[in-house]
Design an enzyme around this catalytic site. Structure first.
Site, PDB file in Angstrom:
ATOM      1  N   ARG A  24     -13.834  -9.029   1.523  1.00 28.78           N
ATOM      2  CA  ARG A  24     -12.287  -8.603   1.116  1.00 28.78           C
ATOM      3  C   ARG A  24     -11.581  -9.939   1.453  1.00 28.78           C
ATOM      4  NH1 ARG A  24     -10.493  -3.542   1.422  1.00 28.78           N
ATOM      5  NH2 ARG A  24      -8.481  -4.427   0.638  1.00 28.78           N
TER       6      ARG A  24
ATOM      7  N   CYS B 289     -16.309   1.847   0.903  1.00 29.66           N
ATOM      8  CA  CYS B 289     -15.262   0.908   1.043  1.00 29.66           C
ATOM      9  C   CYS B 289     -15.036   0.922   2.808  1.00 29.66           C
ATOM     10  CB  CYS B 289     -13.958   1.568   0.232  1.00 29.66           C
ATOM     11  SG  CYS B 289     -13.780   3.200   0.532  1.00 29.66           S
TER      12      CYS B 289
ATOM     13  N   HIS C 264      -7.651   0.669  -6.336  1.00 27.51           N
ATOM     14  CA  HIS C 264      -7.953  -0.126  -4.965  1.00 27.51           C
ATOM     15  C   HIS C 264      -8.581  -1.456  -5.691  1.00 27.51           C
ATOM     16  CE1 HIS C 264      -7.972  -1.558  -1.124  1.00 27.51           C
ATOM     17  NE2 HIS C 264      -8.637  -0.541  -0.448  1.00 27.51           N
TER      18      HIS C 264
ATOM     19  N   ARG D 178       0.758  -1.415  -0.053  1.00 28.69           N
ATOM     20  CA  ARG D 178      -0.121   0.157  -0.152  1.00 28.69           C
ATOM     21  C   ARG D 178       0.834   1.427   0.133  1.00 28.69           C
ATOM     22  NH1 ARG D 178      -5.324   1.424   3.942  1.00 28.69           N
ATOM     23  NH2 ARG D 178      -6.132  -0.089   2.216  1.00 28.69           N
TER      24      ARG D 178
ATOM     25  N   GLN E  36     -10.625  -4.020  -3.544  1.00 32.27           N
ATOM     26  CA  GLN E  36     -11.972  -3.138  -2.884  1.00 32.27           C
ATOM     27  C   GLN E  36     -12.931  -3.462  -3.831  1.00 32.27           C
ATOM     28  OE1 GLN E  36     -12.179  -1.602   0.334  1.00 32.27           O
ATOM     29  NE2 GLN E  36     -14.328  -2.058  -0.029  1.00 32.27           N
TER      30      GLN E  36
ATOM     31  N   ASP F 115     -17.182   7.258  -0.712  1.00 31.82           N
ATOM     32  CA  ASP F 115     -16.057   6.977  -0.052  1.00 31.82           C
ATOM     33  C   ASP F 115     -15.753   8.124   0.617  1.00 31.82           C
ATOM     34  OD1 ASP F 115     -13.430   6.191   0.576  1.00 31.82           O
ATOM     35  OD2 ASP F 115     -12.490   6.509  -1.425  1.00 31.82           O
TER      36      ASP F 115
HETATM   37  N1   CP Z   1     -11.269  -0.234   2.591  1.00 36.06           N
HETATM   38  C1   CP Z   1     -10.090  -0.221   3.120  1.00 36.06           C
HETATM   39  O1   CP Z   1      -9.107  -0.649   2.237  1.00 36.06           O
HETATM   40  O2   CP Z   1      -9.802  -0.133   4.180  1.00 36.06           O
HETATM   41  P1   CP Z   1      -8.262   0.095   5.163  1.00 36.06           P
HETATM   42  O3   CP Z   1      -7.958   1.316   4.678  1.00 36.06           O
HETATM   43  O4   CP Z   1      -8.832  -0.071   6.755  1.00 36.06           O
HETATM   44  O5   CP Z   1      -7.627  -1.129   4.700  1.00 36.06           O
HETATM   45  N1  NVA Z   2     -10.035   6.844  -0.842  1.00 36.21           N
HETATM   46  C1  NVA Z   2      -9.605   6.299   0.616  1.00 36.21           C
HETATM   47  C2  NVA Z   2      -9.755   4.889   0.455  1.00 36.21           C
HETATM   48  C3  NVA Z   2      -9.482   4.152   1.658  1.00 36.21           C
HETATM   49  C4  NVA Z   2      -9.830   2.805   1.706  1.00 36.21           C
HETATM   50  C5  NVA Z   2      -8.520   6.733   0.734  1.00 36.21           C
HETATM   51  O1  NVA Z   2      -7.358   6.549  -0.067  1.00 36.21           O
HETATM   52  O2  NVA Z   2      -7.927   7.218   2.095  1.00 36.21           O
END
Ligand code: CP
Ligand code: NVA
Length: 308
Positions: free
Chosen positions: A295, A267, A133, A106, A136, A227
């Protein structure tokens, strides 16, 4: 370097058939969580998780998935590794590939993920970048497969046109759904992602629309997705974004203008009473928590695909 290895960086790299197959497999794995044929797939194998942003769902679902597939997990603190700071992205990849078997990463810029994947001979999975993502979106695909099987859907995304929106849009394009983005001017998804989705739609029969008018788009919506308005890394813009996005809140009034059994997803994490109100997130319309559980199951299916 092996030419055989596969990654999951974006869903653009996957065919409609591959996506449908991963969703089907995830449903099968979910039905037999502890007694399916993949429970030893990662025997003697190790997956490394490197997260440069916070996470709850992605981290626990990958850790649990790798464990339940018979593998071992190493959770690295990103500041201790310093991908691209303590040593180059490429050197991190060249070390990891000699010892472990899977990297779940990530990060911020998508290019850094691509460099890591290009430089390693082991599979790399995108655990979220600023642009995509895919895990997701696949979990959303599984959730729709359960809630609305074999249905071409009108999916409305309300909010910010970044990572989650992009991946939901790619998934919808691949699966032939009708996707509409509604968000404020200047926060629409990147034109190149939209254009690539339009090309996919020409094959799949889906459609993609971009608008700034949420309320005109709502009456056709069979699924509404949202989101956070301020993504990780954008915290300094939170106050300004709250003002810009206020008309794009997913609330009871919006739901009442959509189709009768509209499904709502997010998400997560949600900033309750900001992009979504609690009376919607906790309502019978919401499948956000089912999607969070999914997930785990879909990521097992992704790992099966990458290791087969
Ligand atoms: N939706 C999602 O990716 O959650 P986290 O940021 O908690 O991993
Ligand atoms: N758009 C959000 C998604 C988190 C899962 C972010 O990037 O923080």
């Amino acid at each position: 370097m092996s030419t055989q290895k596969k990654d999951l960086l974006t869903l653009f790299d996957y065919s409609t058939e591959q996506i449908r197959e991963m969703i089907r497999l995830a449903a099968e794995i979910k039905a037999r969580r502890h007694s399916n044929q993949y429970n030893k797939l990662l025997d003697k194998k190790t997956g490394v998780l490197i997260f440069e942003k916070p996470s709850l769902r992605t981290r626990i679902s990958f850790e649990t998935a790798i464990y339940e597939l018979g593998g071992h997990v190493i959770n690295l603190a990103s500041e201790a590794v310093g991908v691209g700071t303590r040593e180059s992205v490429e050197d991190v990849a060249k070390n990891l590939e000699r010892i472990v078997h899977l990297i779940v990463f990530r990060t911020f810029g998508h290019g850094k993920l691509e460099r890591l994947a290009r430089s390693s001979s082991i599979p790399v999975i995108n655990a979220l970048t600023d642009s995509h993502h895919p895990c997701q979106a696949l979990a959303f695909g599984l959730t729709m497969h359960e809630a609305r099987p074999d249905t071409k859907l009108n999916v409305l995304f309300a909010g910010d046109g970044n990572n989650v929106c992009n991946s939901i849009m790619v998934l919808c394009a691949k699966l032939g759904h009708n996707f509409t983005f509604a968000g404020p001017k200047g926060y629409e998804p990147d034109a190149d992602v939209v254009n690539r989705c339009l090309e996919v739609c020409a094959q799949s029969g889906g459609s993609v629309k971009v608008t700034n008018d949420l309320h005109s788009a709502a009456p056709d919506a069979e699924v509404i997705y949202t989101d956070v308005w301020t993504s990780m890394g954008q915290e300094a813009e939170a106050q300004e974004r709250r003002k810009l996005f206020i008309d794009y809140q997913v609330n009871r009034a919006l739901i009442e203008t959509a189709t009768r059994d509209v499904l709502v997803s997010h998400c997560l994490p949600a900033l309750r009473e900001e992009e979504i109100t609690s009376d919607v997130l906790d309502s019978a319309h919401s499948v956000a928590f089912e999607e969070a559980e999914n997930r785990l199951h879909i990521q097992k299916a992704v790992i099966v695909h990458l290791f087969s």
